[in-house]
Design a protein around this motif. Sequence first.
Motif, short mmCIF file in Angstrom:
data_model
loop_
_atom_site.label_atom_id
_atom_site.label_comp_id
_atom_site.label_asym_id
_atom_site.label_seq_id
_atom_site.Cartn_x
_atom_site.Cartn_y
_atom_site.Cartn_z
N PRO A 290 0.81 -1.23 0.00
CA PRO A 290 0.00 0.00 0.00
C PRO A 290 0.83 1.27 0.00
O PRO A 290 0.32 2.35 -0.29
CB PRO A 290 -0.82 -0.12 1.29
N SER A 291 2.12 1.14 0.29
CA SER A 291 2.99 2.33 0.31
C SER A 291 3.07 3.01 -1.05
O SER A 291 3.35 4.21 -1.13
CB SER A 291 4.39 1.95 0.78
N ILE A 292 2.80 2.25 -2.12
CA ILE A 292 2.86 2.84 -3.46
C ILE A 292 1.83 3.96 -3.61
O ILE A 292 2.06 4.96 -4.30
CB ILE A 292 2.66 1.76 -4.55
N LEU A 293 0.70 3.83 -2.92
CA LEU A 293 -0.33 4.87 -2.98
C LEU A 293 0.09 6.11 -2.21
O LEU A 293 -0.27 7.23 -2.57
CB LEU A 293 -1.66 4.33 -2.44
N LEU A 294 0.87 5.91 -1.17
CA LEU A 294 1.39 7.05 -0.40
C LEU A 294 2.50 7.74 -1.19
O LEU A 294 2.57 8.97 -1.24
CB LEU A 294 1.91 6.57 0.95
#
Length: 343
Positions: A290-294
Amino acid sequence: MVKSSESLHKFKTYKSDAAPFFFYIDIFPLDLENFTAPLSSVLAKHVKNNPIMPLPMRVDRVFNGESSIIIRPNSPVSFPLNESIIAVINPIPFLQSGIENLLYFAEMRSKERLFRSLKPEKVSNWMENTRFLYGNLHQLEEDFSAFLKAYLYTIIKATVNEKDIAGAAIEYCDIINNICKKKMLRNKILVEINSNQESVNLYREKKAKYREKLKVVKKTEYHPELIDIEVYNFYETNFPKQEDFKNFISKNYDIIVMKYIPLLLYDDLQECMLQNMRLLETNELELLNPSILLENNVILLLDSEKTESIKLNKYDWLTDLGEIDIDVILNSINQSLIPKNKM
């Protein structure tokens, strides 16, 4: 009757269909084994880790250059993760990522079914015909917001607080599954036409009899209902301000009444979540990070002490989407199709 050359090389659509769709956040990468055609495999690899998925896939409208309606939350989507951090969905990067997936899938499907590539002018027509449209879908807007908030509440919260992501993913899928399940079991959705509200059925039940191996079998069939939807076009005036949006449009705009099938939205999304839950049980695939969205500013982490409702309004969804860059996506598709030895 012989079909014209033009009709043979486009997807069949219906003028009365408003073609609404939204984007949800998936938790697994694309399964490349589902893309067996060489061209589709190449394109799928490019968006494999993009989790913003359109539902349903209105590739027909994109390819034909015809309008559709993007279902948008009616207010900024945010959720407090702890005492000091609020997570917010950033609409333009979110929609840019979602439309990237939509265009890539449109290229794949048009190649497979029509043996044609996307035409830039058609894609531009689709975007211009779509970005100024607003469909009065209040309940779907609320549910869409709930789907996105569920991702913030579970997966992003677990990421920020360094908790179990897999457990958060199970909770995320379960929340969405339950929302869809309850909606379909209730078999009701609120329709508003000319300020008049009416609760209508999502589907009708029909008792049917079939003969199987010399026996008569009784079954219940479920037939989706076509539901009315108010459609507003803000091409000439642009979108009203969020604070008086509903009041303004009811007094100042004529509407077009079109049709859509809301049951398909809930049914398709529930099936996606159930499939994800099965994969989570078997632990067959690695979850998307999910870090890719951040990192891509699709989701922002804001200081709760410095965040006020006025500042959150900058993340409003009810705009003309003029910042969406279609050309960069089309260029990316073209670059993906160039053999590496020719680059």
